[in-house]
Structures are given as structure tokens and as C-alpha cells.
Design a protein around this motif. Structure first.
Motif, PDB file in Angstrom:
ATOM      1  N   VAL A  14     -56.500  -0.267 -17.165  1.00  0.00           N
ATOM      2  CA  VAL A  14     -56.655  -1.671 -16.795  1.00  0.00           C
ATOM      3  C   VAL A  14     -57.853  -1.887 -15.851  1.00  0.00           C
ATOM      4  O   VAL A  14     -58.390  -2.982 -15.750  1.00  0.00           O
ATOM      5  CB  VAL A  14     -55.330  -2.212 -16.199  1.00  0.00           C
ATOM      6  CG1 VAL A  14     -55.505  -3.559 -15.537  1.00  0.00           C
ATOM      7  CG2 VAL A  14     -54.281  -2.309 -17.298  1.00  0.00           C
ATOM      8  N   ASN A  15     -58.285  -0.802 -15.190  1.00  0.00           N
ATOM      9  CA  ASN A  15     -59.420  -0.913 -14.247  1.00  0.00           C
ATOM     10  C   ASN A  15     -60.733  -1.244 -14.938  1.00  0.00           C
ATOM     11  O   ASN A  15     -61.694  -1.638 -14.288  1.00  0.00           O
ATOM     12  CB  ASN A  15     -59.678   0.436 -13.544  1.00  0.00           C
ATOM     13  CG  ASN A  15     -58.535   0.826 -12.666  1.00  0.00           C
ATOM     14  OD1 ASN A  15     -57.664   0.013 -12.393  1.00  0.00           O
ATOM     15  ND2 ASN A  15     -58.514   2.071 -12.227  1.00  0.00           N
ATOM     16  N   ASN A  16     -60.775  -0.981 -16.216  1.00  0.00           N
ATOM     17  CA  ASN A  16     -62.046  -0.983 -16.920  1.00  0.00           C
ATOM     18  C   ASN A  16     -61.882  -1.765 -18.219  1.00  0.00           C
ATOM     19  O   ASN A  16     -61.037  -1.437 -19.051  1.00  0.00           O
ATOM     20  CB  ASN A  16     -62.385   0.500 -17.180  1.00  0.00           C
ATOM     21  CG  ASN A  16     -63.635   0.696 -17.985  1.00  0.00           C
ATOM     22  OD1 ASN A  16     -63.697   0.271 -19.139  1.00  0.00           O
ATOM     23  ND2 ASN A  16     -64.611   1.333 -17.389  1.00  0.00           N
ATOM     24  N   GLU A  17     -62.661  -2.802 -18.372  1.00  0.00           N
ATOM     25  CA  GLU A  17     -62.525  -3.714 -19.506  1.00  0.00           C
ATOM     26  C   GLU A  17     -62.648  -2.980 -20.842  1.00  0.00           C
ATOM     27  O   GLU A  17     -61.875  -3.231 -21.769  1.00  0.00           O
ATOM     28  CB  GLU A  17     -63.576  -4.819 -19.392  1.00  0.00           C
ATOM     29  CG  GLU A  17     -63.484  -5.898 -20.446  1.00  0.00           C
ATOM     30  CD  GLU A  17     -62.115  -6.514 -20.586  1.00  0.00           C
ATOM     31  OE1 GLU A  17     -61.436  -6.759 -19.558  1.00  0.00           O
ATOM     32  OE2 GLU A  17     -61.689  -6.739 -21.738  1.00  0.00           O
ATOM     33  N   GLU A  18     -63.592  -2.046 -20.922  1.00  0.00           N
ATOM     34  CA  GLU A  18     -63.815  -1.336 -22.180  1.00  0.00           C
ATOM     35  C   GLU A  18     -62.600  -0.474 -22.556  1.00  0.00           C
ATOM     36  O   GLU A  18     -62.151  -0.485 -23.695  1.00  0.00           O
ATOM     37  CB  GLU A  18     -65.071  -0.460 -22.030  1.00  0.00           C
ATOM     38  CG  GLU A  18     -65.642   0.000 -23.362  1.00  0.00           C
ATOM     39  CD  GLU A  18     -66.796   0.977 -23.138  1.00  0.00           C
ATOM     40  OE1 GLU A  18     -67.562   0.793 -22.158  1.00  0.00           O
ATOM     41  OE2 GLU A  18     -66.889   1.939 -23.926  1.00  0.00           O
ATOM     42  N   SER A  42     -54.124   5.489  -9.832  1.00  0.00           N
ATOM     43  CA  SER A  42     -55.477   5.389  -9.287  1.00  0.00           C
ATOM     44  C   SER A  42     -55.736   3.996  -8.715  1.00  0.00           C
ATOM     45  O   SER A  42     -56.351   3.858  -7.658  1.00  0.00           O
ATOM     46  CB  SER A  42     -56.517   5.753 -10.342  1.00  0.00           C
ATOM     47  OG  SER A  42     -56.493   4.818 -11.388  1.00  0.00           O
ATOM     48  N   SER A  43     -55.218   2.951  -9.383  1.00  0.00           N
ATOM     49  CA  SER A  43     -55.388   1.591  -8.850  1.00  0.00           C
ATOM     50  C   SER A  43     -54.602   1.421  -7.564  1.00  0.00           C
ATOM     51  O   SER A  43     -55.050   0.742  -6.631  1.00  0.00           O
ATOM     52  CB  SER A  43     -54.888   0.547  -9.850  1.00  0.00           C
ATOM     53  OG  SER A  43     -55.531   0.701 -11.069  1.00  0.00           O
ATOM     54  N   VAL A  75     -49.129  -3.373  -7.803  1.00  0.00           N
ATOM     55  CA  VAL A  75     -50.110  -2.906  -8.780  1.00  0.00           C
ATOM     56  C   VAL A  75     -49.455  -2.594 -10.126  1.00  0.00           C
ATOM     57  O   VAL A  75     -49.918  -3.044 -11.174  1.00  0.00           O
ATOM     58  CB  VAL A  75     -50.871  -1.676  -8.236  1.00  0.00           C
ATOM     59  CG1 VAL A  75     -51.744  -1.054  -9.313  1.00  0.00           C
ATOM     60  CG2 VAL A  75     -51.712  -2.072  -7.034  1.00  0.00           C
ATOM     61  N   TYR A  76     -48.348  -1.828 -10.105  1.00  0.00           N
ATOM     62  CA  TYR A  76     -47.736  -1.409 -11.369  1.00  0.00           C
ATOM     63  C   TYR A  76     -47.007  -2.584 -12.032  1.00  0.00           C
ATOM     64  O   TYR A  76     -47.296  -2.951 -13.160  1.00  0.00           O
ATOM     65  CB  TYR A  76     -46.727  -0.274 -11.168  1.00  0.00           C
ATOM     66  CG  TYR A  76     -47.204   0.972 -10.470  1.00  0.00           C
ATOM     67  CD1 TYR A  76     -48.555   1.230 -10.246  1.00  0.00           C
ATOM     68  CD2 TYR A  76     -46.287   1.931 -10.034  1.00  0.00           C
ATOM     69  CE1 TYR A  76     -48.970   2.394  -9.605  1.00  0.00           C
ATOM     70  CE2 TYR A  76     -46.685   3.092  -9.406  1.00  0.00           C
ATOM     71  CZ  TYR A  76     -48.026   3.315  -9.183  1.00  0.00           C
ATOM     72  OH  TYR A  76     -48.416   4.465  -8.550  1.00  0.00           O
ATOM     73  N   ALA A  77     -46.010  -3.131 -11.295  1.00  0.00           N
ATOM     74  CA  ALA A  77     -45.153  -4.160 -11.901  1.00  0.00           C
ATOM     75  C   ALA A  77     -45.860  -5.510 -11.956  1.00  0.00           C
ATOM     76  O   ALA A  77     -45.487  -6.381 -12.734  1.00  0.00           O
ATOM     77  CB  ALA A  77     -43.847  -4.287 -11.104  1.00  0.00           C
ATOM     78  N   GLY A  78     -46.895  -5.683 -11.108  1.00  0.00           N
ATOM     79  CA  GLY A  78     -47.635  -6.942 -11.085  1.00  0.00           C
ATOM     80  C   GLY A  78     -48.883  -6.866 -11.946  1.00  0.00           C
ATOM     81  O   GLY A  78     -48.847  -7.119 -13.151  1.00  0.00           O
ATOM     82  N   LEU A  79     -49.975  -6.462 -11.336  1.00  0.00           N
ATOM     83  CA  LEU A  79     -51.281  -6.575 -11.988  1.00  0.00           C
ATOM     84  C   LEU A  79     -51.399  -5.831 -13.318  1.00  0.00           C
ATOM     85  O   LEU A  79     -51.788  -6.419 -14.331  1.00  0.00           O
ATOM     86  CB  LEU A  79     -52.373  -6.097 -11.026  1.00  0.00           C
ATOM     87  CG  LEU A  79     -53.802  -6.395 -11.485  1.00  0.00           C
ATOM     88  CD1 LEU A  79     -54.021  -7.880 -11.695  1.00  0.00           C
ATOM     89  CD2 LEU A  79     -54.805  -5.852 -10.473  1.00  0.00           C
TER      90      LEU A  79
END
Lengths: 258, 258
Positions: A14-18, A42-43, A75-79
């Protein structure tokens, strides 16, 4: 029995659009019914750093104090969870994000009796998973998306390793489905040579795994993942694969057998 | 028609153990079927400050750029939502957290055509809400818990005002249920004198509201809330109350009528 695909991905997609686009594109090709389980270490670590929350690790497992737990839940359950769900919906793939607390789906016990205190970390047993709702969602072509968050049935959220959630779900649903469990990571599979991406092993059985481990060919980070994976095969999970996200819909990757 | 209670609470209840306990205790007394809608603006603002993300507001509405949206998703759909769900489960109240993206339940359109760009803010229409799954969950005694997060059906998460989500859900479900919508906030109700907590108005109709607004007795922050609330009554919502969380299960508070 009907096939069920359970795909575990790292939250870093999810950190990286590609990477996210690659994952979504490949996941859409996987046949239904299917489930996603994701991490996000990592996030979460990145957010901890920004918030000056010290990151404590022990043997590759996070020690989860209250501030780290809050970050993990965010981070996990949200974003990460909602980003994956929204992206799937954007491709008309009906999905739902479910932490272990939602519908009481994955109850856990806070880890105890260990030498060190892991903090708000939950251990789960496949038998406790509420497969009733999961099965109903799958029957309606809904893709459940599970973050690495569980709860202790008493109101306390807990952090549980995503690999473990994936294998526990696979075992729990193994009575009703022929489960195909895939662990995605950043390599093409289990490698004979960590430096050579093309050295992925096509098939590996438990005996070969033990040998390669003894020879030091399988490196440290892979060991808990493979132990969890073989553990699932030893229960009633039909197939386990370890592969790169980009190879979800092709044959490149390692197939584990007993 | 069967009664349905929709309770909107501010996300700040989760910041404080005492307030959260008070809310949970009082919410458990509310008769089923019931729904929670929550905000989280103050927690999101706090996290923005810690992360050096500038907070932009216009007429009490947040302007949501990408970093603010990520914070909103983390705080609303993650921490606050899962904390409420876990606490309810801890009291054997089966709950599920659902952002607008989950099951495509609350589709939204990104706000456009306004003088200023609100960023990732979603406007919703009650007719678009997927009442099918909500009704099924309610039929199974599950409490849906909605954070102030929607999505545009194309993969983009959006932030939508929680008061608006609550009234839109109330209107959407008004065909099937006799809906009792309650806005909880930190006061005992609509006050005649902002300094006097005991000056809460027991009943207020739309004409009286307009008069009090014209006289400047109803202060600015309450106006969008009351406009939204009267809007719900003008559709097919049976009752609207404005009250303190601690009075959820008693008669103290303001009842709105047309």
C-alpha cells in the motif's frame, strides 16, 4: 470441495502506488471465493518513527506496547485495510475489511507464559475463528480482507502476526473448502541463493525444508513463515504457495508439500 | 414499523477512558436494533499536529488533502472504530465496523462545484446507501458502527461529515424502520444560555429553531447540526434528539419536531 484462495500480502504494497496496482490487478484474476490477509509492519514502523514511538522487536516479532498497538490498529485496520477494500470496490470486486473484533471473527488470547512480555500480542487458535460469517460472505461473492488485528473478547484489541492469521483462517476453513494458501512476499519464492532471484525452488517438501534449513540455505527470515506454512499443510490445508505478488496468477513460485 | 436507534457520537469519547466507558454503558441500554455513527475530528487533529500536517478548516468543515485523508482513515476507520467495536464485543454486543467502502455501503461523490476545494471530501445521498446489508446485519442483532469515511466507488476513500452520515442513514432506513436519531455531544441539549448547562430546551420545532437562530440564541456550531437534524425530520425520520452521551438512556435532552 469448493476451492478457496487465501492470499497473504505484506502491508507495504500500500506504500507504493505501483505495487498496489500490481497487487490489485493480479488479485482480481484469482478465482473466487477468495480472502486477503495483510500485514503492515513497515508502514507501522514508519509511523512509529514519525511519532517518536520506540520500536521494540524480539526474534523478528514486534513487542507491542499501548502506543505501538494504537499505531498498528490505525495503520493495519485503518489505512491499509480500507485502501485495499476501496481499490477492490473500484474494480467492482465487493470486499469488506474485518478486524478480529468485527463480528467477533478472530478471538485471541493475550500472549502469556513467555520469557519476555510481548505486550498487546494475541495468539489465536483456528478452532476459535467464527467461520459462519466468513462462509456467508464468501457465498455472496464478498472478499473478506483481514488486517493483523485481533481482540481478546474482553474489549482489548491485539496485534497478531498476519502469516499466522492467514494459516489459521486456512485451517479453520479447511473443513468446508479445499484451501489454497498463498504467501506473497518480495521474492519469487523460496530461493536456493538469496542473491539470485531466479534460484526459486519449484517444489519443496517438509523433509527437503529441514535439510535446507540445516544447511543454512534457507535464511532466518523465511523460517517462521515456512514453519507456519508447513503447519497449515499438516492440518487440513490443501496447498501452500510462496510467491511474488506479480506472479499471483502464473506458475512462478514455490509450492510446498508435506 | 420496528424502531431503529441511530446514535451519532463524537470520536473524542475514545480519547478518554471515562467517557468511553460512560458511552458504552449507556449505549448498551439502548434497545436494538441500533447503529453507531462516529466522528473523530479532535483525535485526527491531534495526530495531524504530531505529524506536522497543517489542519485546514473552512466554516467548521475540514479541508482534506491527501495527508489529512490518510490520518482521517487511520483515526476514524482504524483506531476509533475498532476500539468501539472491541469494547462492544467485550460486553457481548455483537458489532461490526463498516467504512463506506466496506460492502460498498456508503458511496459518495467527491465534492465539486464549490468556491473552495474541500479536497477528499465526499457528499452522499441517502438513496445511494446500500441498506440491504445493513438491514440484514440488524436482523441478526449486529450493531453496525460507521466511521466518517466513505468512498467514490472508484477506489478513492473520502471523508464525510459524521452528522451527515447519521442523518443520511436515518433517511435511507426510514422506509423500513421507525427511526430514532440521536446526536450526542458534550452538552445536555440545545441550550438557551450557552453558559448554563441546565438551560437545555426540552422540545424545539422548526419555527422555534428559526426564531432562536435569528435571535442569536443558538450559537454557530449548533447550526449545521440542527439543519441536518431538521432535514432528517423533513424526510421520513420519526424522531431526532440532541443530548449528552451520559443521558442516552434517560429523558434529559432536546427533542426536535417539525
Amino acid at each position: 470441495m469448493k476451492e478457496l484462495n487465501i492470499i497473504k500480502v505484506g502491508g507495504s504494497i500500500v506504500n507504493n502506488e505501483e505495487r498496489l496496482t500490481t497487487f490489485i490487478k493480479n488479485f482480481l484474476k484469482v478465482s473466487t471465493p477468495k480472502i486477503i490477509v495483510h500485514g503492515g509492519g513497515s508502514s507501522a514502523s514508519e509511523l512509529c518513527r514519525k511519532l517518536d514511538i520506540p520500536i521494540k522487536m524480539k526474534d523478528g516479532r514486534r513487542i507491542t506496547d499501548k502506543p505501538s498497538l494504537d499505531v498498528a490498529v490505525m495503520v493495519y485496520a485503518g489505512l491499509i485495510n480500507k485502501t485495499i477494500v476501496a481499490r477492490l470496490q473500484g474494480h467492482s470486486c465487493n470486499a469488506i475489511g474485518l478486524s478480529g473484533a468485527d463480528l467477533n471473527i478472530i478471538p485471541a488470547k493475550i500472549r502469556s507464559g513467555t520469557e519476555i512480555d510481548y505486550g498487546f500480542v494475541g495468539d489465536i487458535t483456528p478452532e476459535d475463528i467464527n467461520t459462519y460469517f466468513i462462509t456467508r460472505l464468501l457465498d455472496e461473492q464478498v472478499v473478506p480482507v483481514f488486517p493483523a488485528i485481533t481482540h481478546n473478547k474482553k474489549g482489548q484489541l491485539l496485534n497478531t502476526n498476519a502469516d499466522t492469521i492467514a494459516s489459521s483462517l486456512a485451517i479453520a476453513l479447511g473443513d468446508k473448502y479445499s484451501v489454497n494458501l498463498t504467501y506473497c512476499f518480495e521474492k519469487n519464492g523460496v530461493l536456493r541463493d538469496i542473491e539470485d532471484e531466479n534460484s526459486w525452488i519449484k517444489h519443496i517438501n517438509h523433509e527437503e525444508y529441514i535439510q535446507l534449513k540445516d544447511q543454512g540455505i534457507i535464511h532466518e527470515g523465511m523460517i517462521p513463515k515456512l514453519d507456519t506454512a508447513f503447519g497449515a499443510l499438516q492440518k487440513n490445508v490443501q496447498q501452500v504457495h510462496i510467491k511474488h505478488v506479480k506472479n499471483l496468477s502464473n506458475q512462478i513460485g514455490t509450492t510446498l508439500t508435506l
